[in-house]
Design an enzyme around this catalytic site. Sequence first.
Site, PDB file in Angstrom:
ATOM      1  CB  CYS A 116      20.657  28.013  42.696  1.00 27.33           C
ATOM      2  SG  CYS A 116      21.265  27.072  41.291  1.00 27.33           S
ATOM      3  CG  HIS A 225      17.943  24.634  44.907  1.00 27.07           C
ATOM      4  ND1 HIS A 225      17.293  25.689  44.338  1.00 27.07           N
ATOM      5  CD2 HIS A 225      18.962  24.323  44.073  1.00 27.07           C
ATOM      6  CE1 HIS A 225      17.880  26.005  43.190  1.00 27.07           C
ATOM      7  NE2 HIS A 225      18.898  25.192  43.014  1.00 27.07           N
ATOM      8  CD  GLU A 227      14.758  26.547  46.781  1.00 25.25           C
ATOM      9  OE1 GLU A 227      15.683  26.452  47.604  1.00 25.25           O
ATOM     10  OE2 GLU A 227      14.952  26.707  45.551  1.00 25.25           O
TER      11      GLU A 227
END
Lengths: 265, 86
Positions: A116, A225, A227
């Site tokens: 990002c 994302h 994560e």
Amino acid sequence: MTSSPVETPLIGGPQPLAPADAASPLDGVSVGVVTFPGTLDDRDAARAVRLAGGSAVQLWHGDHDLQGVDAVIIPGGFSYGDYLRAGAISRFAPLMEQITAAASGGADALPVLGICNGFQVLTEAHLLPGSMIKNESLHFLCRDQRLRVENAGTFWTSEYAEGEELVIPLKNQDGQFVADNRTLDELEGEGRVVFRYVGGNPNGSRRDIAGISNAAGNVVGLMPHPEHAVEAGFGPDSSARGAVDLRGGTDGLGIFTSVLKKLVG
Amino acid sequence: MPRIVVDVMPKPEILDPQGKAIAGALPRIGLTGFTAVRQGKRFELTVDGDVTDEVLEQARHAATTLLSNPVIEDVTRVEVLEEDAQ
């Protein structure tokens, strides 16, 4: 954020990957996670590294020392408040000069992942081509997004199969990837489109591109994302691998196991 | 103190979503004579002392390396503000 060899799951239940035991070779691999003023997702990224079995090292943007890490993640957020352009000021941080030099170093180049805002920093630093402008809709988007892995040969995607799909969160305002047609043709021709949006283009990105790599494949940037999809109970409600429990999606974990296994292997 | 003004515009071939949104809002306040809007940025760099060629060169360097991203933007103006020049 000190590195701990065993990450305790926040909730019970089966984990997608068992936390690394002390004897695991992956534990010896250290991944630096960079924090700028305004970074949001550094702790999540460090946690993802630990859940994948590696050691996470906190790196501060103003330092000059990479602390001998084996790879670097530039996480999401709003570094420098997105002032001027997203990533434009972060690019000149002292640590970024170290990262840029180490990531361009030929065969032994440092693996770097930008997520990002981190992807935006990598384009501003010219480690990756193209740039990001505001979403076509002008809206901040936050949703679970389906992607296809187009290149499973990079440091960050080797645990996936080519063509495999994953569902991970997408959340940004400046997510529209743009580049001129010559650059886009080059990226396509050299297999450097690493991720593509599936099931509708959320932000107007050219050719549905969600993530790209440099020519060597050690530097990868992607908008969504991974994560945030590494731990059952805290991920998306869906997975490309089939039905999952509420918040049970962990499709992003492979990004982090990829780099750890590549570095050990 | 003299100021150098730097204008930065999105490249013509790059879609400007903010400009499009502004263009869409103009008719709402009764202004229908405009077909398109493009939104850029203006920077004013205040100079301590005279604007020498070297200072102007530094301003151009700042314009192309930090103030604009050549992938998506053009620097359309780097010049001393007339009202400051004696």
